[in-house]
Design an enzyme around this catalytic site. Structure first.
Site, PDB file in Angstrom:
ATOM      1  N   ASP A 215     -28.966  -9.044   5.603  1.00  0.00           N
ATOM      2  CA  ASP A 215     -28.550  -9.529   4.288  1.00  0.00           C
ATOM      3  C   ASP A 215     -29.247 -10.855   3.968  1.00  0.00           C
ATOM      4  O   ASP A 215     -29.433 -11.691   4.846  1.00  0.00           O
ATOM      5  CB  ASP A 215     -27.026  -9.724   4.300  1.00  0.00           C
ATOM      6  CG  ASP A 215     -26.492 -10.223   2.973  1.00  0.00           C
ATOM      7  OD1 ASP A 215     -26.507  -9.454   2.003  1.00  0.00           O
ATOM      8  OD2 ASP A 215     -26.071 -11.403   2.915  1.00  0.00           O
ATOM      9  N   GLU A 241     -33.214  -7.276   3.151  1.00  0.00           N
ATOM     10  CA  GLU A 241     -32.883  -7.373   1.733  1.00  0.00           C
ATOM     11  C   GLU A 241     -33.730  -8.461   1.084  1.00  0.00           C
ATOM     12  O   GLU A 241     -33.466  -9.652   1.246  1.00  0.00           O
ATOM     13  CB  GLU A 241     -31.400  -7.694   1.541  1.00  0.00           C
ATOM     14  CG  GLU A 241     -30.993  -7.677   0.074  1.00  0.00           C
ATOM     15  CD  GLU A 241     -29.752  -8.504  -0.227  1.00  0.00           C
ATOM     16  OE1 GLU A 241     -29.165  -8.276  -1.295  1.00  0.00           O
ATOM     17  OE2 GLU A 241     -29.391  -9.381   0.575  1.00  0.00           O
TER      18      GLU A 241
END
Length: 481
Positions: A215, A241
């Site tokens: 993330d 990401e």
């Protein structure tokens, strides 16, 4: 210009005949990087560990999903919104989704079902709570103080814009040294921080985890991620990401040396083609659009962030969403990730939970959308597996919203997103002669089909009517004996 004027409430079968003159398109890029023959990822967003384990056995394994991506498992801020899972307060595997023992059991159960496990790992930051508090599992913490884990020297304080927040995405320093909405930004250039993050990831690897979705990767230099990866105890699949921004200094291509990267443009462009433009434009969808290399891209119609931001198709679009996912699973660009959502009416709304914020067991279609179980989507996972490695041939389009293509000798999809049926035509598939289950409308099991059967003749053609906002898909893995 033809535009879609209504949304399909459900996909229904059309049968009859048409004549399409097929063309070929350039061979698709190399296969995506997820290892093994089953590459499709499903994101079971905010499911608890008991429910994930049950789903691996009942649905994901039997339907051919290769990976399940689970939400962050570490201890987090104790509150109700979905985003508290992305605010760590310690690296204990104890969250509102379950205990460490339940997590371990889930990993084992999924592996026994033939499904690998990807963990959504929050490694860029800790919490965003100015005054600190007590975490889910009872850990006391401050905004920049996490006893036994991090203290004030382990964070960035960029001191710009009147606070520490990112304001200018055209400034690399801000993007990677300031805070994303007040989330305490870890000093990932520090060897101590890198070692501590690797210790967390290695703990998950010791529990059998197969990979990580990292993330907030855009907010860390790619070299920092590489340094953390080098400290892992064994190899693991990585997807990062990194949201593309035109003209921005931090670009997704910087991260491909570490592993795969999310291609955020894919879902927005796919929605634009279905909603406002022409499916005919999809004939070279992928790298020709300026996207990442197919071998490094993970693609999705929507994920937990984009479905709340707009500009993509989501479960609310019902039949149209199913069609877009069918295309994604049939088209060979990138590794496809299927979204499985909970129902929400407000941006911050958390998953179905009890009075203590503990996530309750999943009951599909009652608070949980379970898009990955929708027959069109679930059956097209089998299509993807059966056609792996086959190029795109026999492309056809009518210039607007009717397209068709083969996956060379292994599968065939035609999509009609016009407002009226396409009838009186035949389709050239290049498939071996035989009877095939139309997996858009039926499930193939034990040599039989629960829905309509498509007959391909000795020359590789079949005749059918494709209803408005509908599709037909056949593949060699669903051929009747």
């Amino acid at each position: 210009m033809h535009r879609r004027r209504c949304r399909a409430a459900a996909l229904v079968l059309g049968l009859a005949a048409s004549l399409l003159v097929p063309t070929t398109v350039a061979a698709p890029p190399a296969a995506a990087a997820t290892p093994g023959s089953k590459k499709v990822i499903v994101q079971l967003f905010e499911w608890n560990w008991t429910s994930v384990a049950n789903e691996c056995t009942s649905t994901l394994g039997p339907k051919g999903y290769g990976y399940v991506q689970v939400s962050p498992p570490q201890e987090h801020v104790n509150s109700s919104p979905w985003w508290v899972s992305y605010q760590p307060v310690s690296y204990r595997i104890e969250s509102r989704k379950g205990t460490r023992a339940q997590f371990q059991s889930m990993v084992n159960t999924c592996h026994n079902a033939g499904v690998k496990v990807i963990v959504d790992a929050v490694v860029n930051h800790m919490s965003g709570q100015e005054n600190g508090g007590t975490g889910w599992a009872g850990t006391s913490y401050g905004h920049y103080n996490y006893p036994g884990v991090y203290s004030s020297q382990d964070f960035h304080y960029c001191g710009r814009n009147g606070n520490n927040d990112i304001a200018n995405y055209n400034d690399r320093y801000e993007v990677q040294n300031c805070e994303l909405v007040n989330l305490a930004d870890l000093k990932t250039e520090s060897d101590y921080v890198r070692t501590r993050l690797a210790t967390y990831l290695n703990d998950l690897l010791s529990l059998g985890v197969d990979g990580f979705r990292l993330d907030g990767s855009k907010h860390m230099p790619a070299a920092d991620i590489a340094a953390i990866k080098a400290k892992l105890s064994r190899s693991a699949y990585l997807v990062q990401e990194v949201i593309y921004g035109a003209g921005e200094p931090v670009q997704p291509t910087e991260y491909t040396g570490n592993g795969d990267v999310h291609e955020f443009r894919y879902g927005k462009d796919l929605a634009r083609m279905f909603n406002n433009e022409r499916l005919a434009y999809l004939r070279n969808f992928g790298e020709s659009w300026g996207y990442l290399s197919s071998a490094k891209a993970v693609v999705f119609t929507d994920n937990h962030d984009t479905q709340r931001e707009g500009g993509v198709l989501t479960y609310r679009d019902r039949g149209e969403y199913a069609l877009a996912n069918a295309f994604m699973l049939a088209w060979p660009y990138g590794t496809p990730a299927v979204m499985s959502s909970f129902t929400y009416s407000g941006r911050d709304q958390g998953p179905p939970s009890d009075g203590s914020n503990k996530v309750t067991n999943t009951t599909c279609y009652s608070g949980w959308e379970c898009e990955h179980r929708w027959p069109v989507i679930a059956n097209m996972v089998g299509f993807r597996n059966a056609t792996e490695g086959a190029g795109v041939t026999n492309w056809y389009d009518n210039g607007y919203q009717h397209i068709a293509f083969s996956r060379a000798g292994k599968g065939y999809l035609t999509v009609n997103d016009e407002d009226s049926a396409i009838s009186g035509r035949s389709y050239y598939t290049g498939l071996p002669a035989g009877r095939y289950c139309d997996v858009i409308h039926g499930t193939f099991s034990n040599g039989s089909c629960s829905g309509p059967v498509i007959t391909v003749d000795s020359a590789g053609w079949f005749a059918a009517t494709v209803n408005a906002h509908d599709a037909i898909a056949i593949h060699v893995g669903a051929k009747l004996s």
